[in-house]
Design a protein around this motif. Structure first.
Motif, PDB file in Angstrom:
ATOM      1  N   LEU B  36       0.904  -1.169  -0.028  1.00  0.00           N
ATOM      2  CA  LEU B  36      -0.055  -0.150   0.040  1.00  0.00           C
ATOM      3  C   LEU B  36       0.840   1.303  -0.111  1.00  0.00           C
ATOM      4  O   LEU B  36       0.510   2.128  -0.720  1.00  0.00           O
ATOM      5  CB  LEU B  36      -0.826   0.126   1.152  1.00  0.00           C
ATOM      6  CG  LEU B  36      -1.954  -1.194   1.106  1.00  0.00           C
ATOM      7  CD1 LEU B  36      -2.952  -0.851   2.398  1.00  0.00           C
ATOM      8  CD2 LEU B  36      -2.847  -1.122   0.001  1.00  0.00           C
ATOM      9  N   THR B  76      -1.643  -5.173  -6.260  1.00  0.00           N
ATOM     10  CA  THR B  76      -2.674  -5.706  -5.223  1.00  0.00           C
ATOM     11  C   THR B  76      -3.175  -7.309  -5.928  1.00  0.00           C
ATOM     12  O   THR B  76      -3.430  -7.871  -5.026  1.00  0.00           O
ATOM     13  CB  THR B  76      -3.863  -4.808  -4.955  1.00  0.00           C
ATOM     14  OG1 THR B  76      -4.491  -4.452  -6.103  1.00  0.00           O
ATOM     15  CG2 THR B  76      -3.534  -3.569  -4.197  1.00  0.00           C
ATOM     16  N   SER B 118      -7.793  -4.675  -0.648  1.00  0.00           N
ATOM     17  CA  SER B 118      -6.607  -3.764  -0.967  1.00  0.00           C
ATOM     18  C   SER B 118      -6.306  -2.961  -1.974  1.00  0.00           C
ATOM     19  O   SER B 118      -5.723  -1.871  -1.872  1.00  0.00           O
ATOM     20  CB  SER B 118      -5.236  -4.889  -0.998  1.00  0.00           C
ATOM     21  OG  SER B 118      -5.308  -5.922  -1.639  1.00  0.00           O
ATOM     22  N   GLN B 122      -6.048   1.069  -1.983  1.00  0.00           N
ATOM     23  CA  GLN B 122      -4.577   1.648  -2.954  1.00  0.00           C
ATOM     24  C   GLN B 122      -5.109   2.539  -3.924  1.00  0.00           C
ATOM     25  O   GLN B 122      -4.517   3.763  -3.884  1.00  0.00           O
ATOM     26  CB  GLN B 122      -4.028   0.453  -3.481  1.00  0.00           C
ATOM     27  CG  GLN B 122      -3.072   0.940  -4.579  1.00  0.00           C
ATOM     28  CD  GLN B 122      -1.640   0.047  -4.663  1.00  0.00           C
ATOM     29  OE1 GLN B 122      -1.549  -0.793  -5.018  1.00  0.00           O
ATOM     30  NE2 GLN B 122      -0.764   0.906  -3.929  1.00  0.00           N
TER      31      GLN B 122
END
Lengths: 281, 267
Positions: B36, B76, B118, B122
């Motif tokens: 991230l 990701t 995620s 992000q």
């Protein structure tokens, strides 16, 4: 009823015969131990029974099901078994409680999570991250994950490797309590005392073949083996082998006025029998 | 012992696995930082160093933000999974799952949820950084939001499937990052993330056009850059339909490869 029935099991890797014609029958509620040196074919045999590997030939029935089959039937079958693998070392960013609660969701009738935590002796570690557990504690968690689905059949692959003696005793008590609940257990182990303490029957396996299947007390003719009586007289150690050691001791007792010097009566240990069977002695 | 109750459904277990995956992810400081924060740091560095203006109303930083958002789909999905799965395989966690009644699809659903969450974090972080520091403007045209939505969904789905498929390549868990990361970084260089795509040598552009990242970056530019910039693209347009078709093709190929190549244990 037989939980496991295997006939003529063969499995080769390249030109190595890992399993070379194994027959096996394990009945319900039994604790059955597979003994054998490294590379004898124990793990390969167990992994075929667990459905992780495919046999080259042979007929296999585990809870009435061929483990190499796939699909829905296979999932219903897996719902009835528990597997404790030789080693698992996940990253460990979950707690003991979280991991067991999660695995409980996979099964139709899981055991109570707190009860399982208690029975594997991890009460104090319930909220601890797996990465902070010792080797023995991790192993007990592995066993907890193996029994969370209340399996009818439990596979234990070298469950107590790396345990201290106290942890092993506690573990044995756990296994015995599972048997009382009716669980059939197939155990592989290096430890002869473990097999002796737990198993109803043992099979000795080397080079992919089973040498003998028997109870721990009768393996290799142990029950009928001659006892070795040893004592000292005139500064020399004497030794006699006998089927009736009590008679020999009685005779000696009449020869010596008091204590028989350095008297020992020894029957072969399971380890002696085992080592001679696999040709190490 | 009879088991009268039926097994839990694949979807329900997939969702449960998703929750577990996210919890694990958030507890791994390395993964949070690497997955991230790293792109944000890159954005800060590149955005501050290259301050050139590419065209009327388009700075390099804005061009770069679009590329980084596209890269976020690759980081990701593809990168994360192609590194985590070989590790799970090496540690034996996959083999343990294989021994339970859980369906493999639940595992994939869990991973997809992890990627989706995620990825969303992000993209939001990158967008926020782009808006606050580099003058990126959110589009007002609903058509562009539509494009953005399918780019995210299709791009991240393809990236997830390809990550699961590529997870069969690394020989060990520890070595996975060394195998996967260079693939991603080279792809980023070739696909016009770090440089303006049209400035790259022709052969590099042609190689990049075979892979999905180039199309994702171009798609993201169509969303975040003014339409006048389309003329500066290779084809002189955004090639939106073509992007859609190519990403869909990669998704189908990825799903096929993932199913074919997935292995629970190494032998």
């Amino acid at each position: 009823m037989n939980v496991i029935e295997v006939q003529g099991l063969h499995k080769s890797y390249a030109d190595i015969k890992a399993v070379d014609g194994i027959d096996l029958t394990i009945s319900q509620g039994e604790i059955f131990a597979l003994l054998g040196p490294n590379g004898a074919g124990k793990t390969t045999t167990v992994e075929i029974l667990e459905g992780f590997r495919k046999a080259d030939s042979g007929s296999i029935s585990v809870l009435g099901f061929d483990p190499s089959q796939r699909g829905v039937q296979s999932r219903i079958w897996r719902n009835r078994i528990g597997i404790v693998l030789q080693s698992t070392a996940d990253a460990g960013d979950l707690t003991v409680q979280e991991t067991l609660s999660h695995f409980a969701k996979y099964y139709s009738s899981p055991r109570d999570v707190d009860e399982v935590i208690n029975s594997v002796g991890l009460d104090e570690k319930r909220g601890a991250l797996i990465r902070t557990l010792s080797g023995g504690q991790r192993r007990r968690l592995d066993v907890g994950l193996g029994i969370i689905g209340s399996p009818e059949l439990l596979f234990l692959d070298e469950p107590t490797t790396g345990f201290d003696p106290e942890a092993r005793r506690a573990f044995w008590a756990l296994i015995q309590s599972l048997r009382k609940g009716g669980t059939t257990i197939l155990l592989t182990t290096h430890y002869l005392d473990e097999a002796e303490a737990l198993a109803d029957r043992v099979a000795v396996i080397t080079r992919g073949k089973i040498l003998e299947v028997s109870t721990p007390t009768q393996l290799g003719g142990r029950a009928s083996a001659k006892a070795r009586i040893q004592w000292k007289s005139d500064g020399v150690i004497h030794e006699e082998l006998s089927d009736n050691p009590t008679d020999v001791v009685r005779r000696l007792a009449s020869q010596f006025p008091g204590e028989i010097p350095e008297l020992q009566v020894v029957r072969p240990s399971l380890e002696d029998i085992y080592l001679s069977m696999i040709g190490e002695k | 012992m009879s088991k009268t109750k039926s097994l839990p459904t694949t979807i329900a277990l997939g969702v449960a696995r998703g929750g577990l995956e996210i919890r694990q992810f958030m507890r791994q400081r390395e993964s949070v930082v690497f997955t991230l924060a790293f792109p944000i740091i890159l954005l800060a560095i590149f955005g501050s160093v290259f301050k050139t203006t590419l065209a009327e109303g388009v700075t390099f930083s804005q061009y770069f933000v679009a590329g980084m958002i596209a890269s976020g789909l690759v980081n990701t999905g593809f990168q994360q999974l192609a590194i985590i799965i070989p590790m799970e395989r090496e540690f034996g966690s996959l083999k343990r799952l294989r021994g339970t009644p859980m369906h493999v699809a639940s595992y994939f659903i869990g991973k997809s949820i992890l990627v989706f969450v995620s990825m969303t974090i992000q993209v939001l972080l990158l967008l926020a950084a782009g808006i606050i520091f580099f003058g990126v403007e959110l589009p007002t045209d609903p058509y562009k939001w539509l494009t953005f939505t399918w780019l995210i969904v299709l791009g991240s789905a393809a990236s997830t499937a390809l990550g699961i498929a590529f997870a069969a390549v690394p020989k060990s868990g520890r070595g996975a990052s060394a195998v996967v990361s260079p693939v991603v970084i080279i792809l980023q260089f070739f696909s016009g993330v770090f440089f303006v795509f049209t400035d790259l040598p022709g052969w590099m552009q042609q190689v990049a056009a075979l892979f999905p990242l180039k199309w994702m970056t171009q798609g993201m530019r169509s969303v975040f850059l003014p339409d006048s910039f389309a003329a500066r693209e290779v084809a002189g347009s955004w090639e939106t339909e073509r992007t859609f078709i190519i990403l869909l093709a990669w998704l189908i190929a990825g799903v096929f490869l993932a199913i074919r190549s997935f292995k629970w244990s190494r032998d």
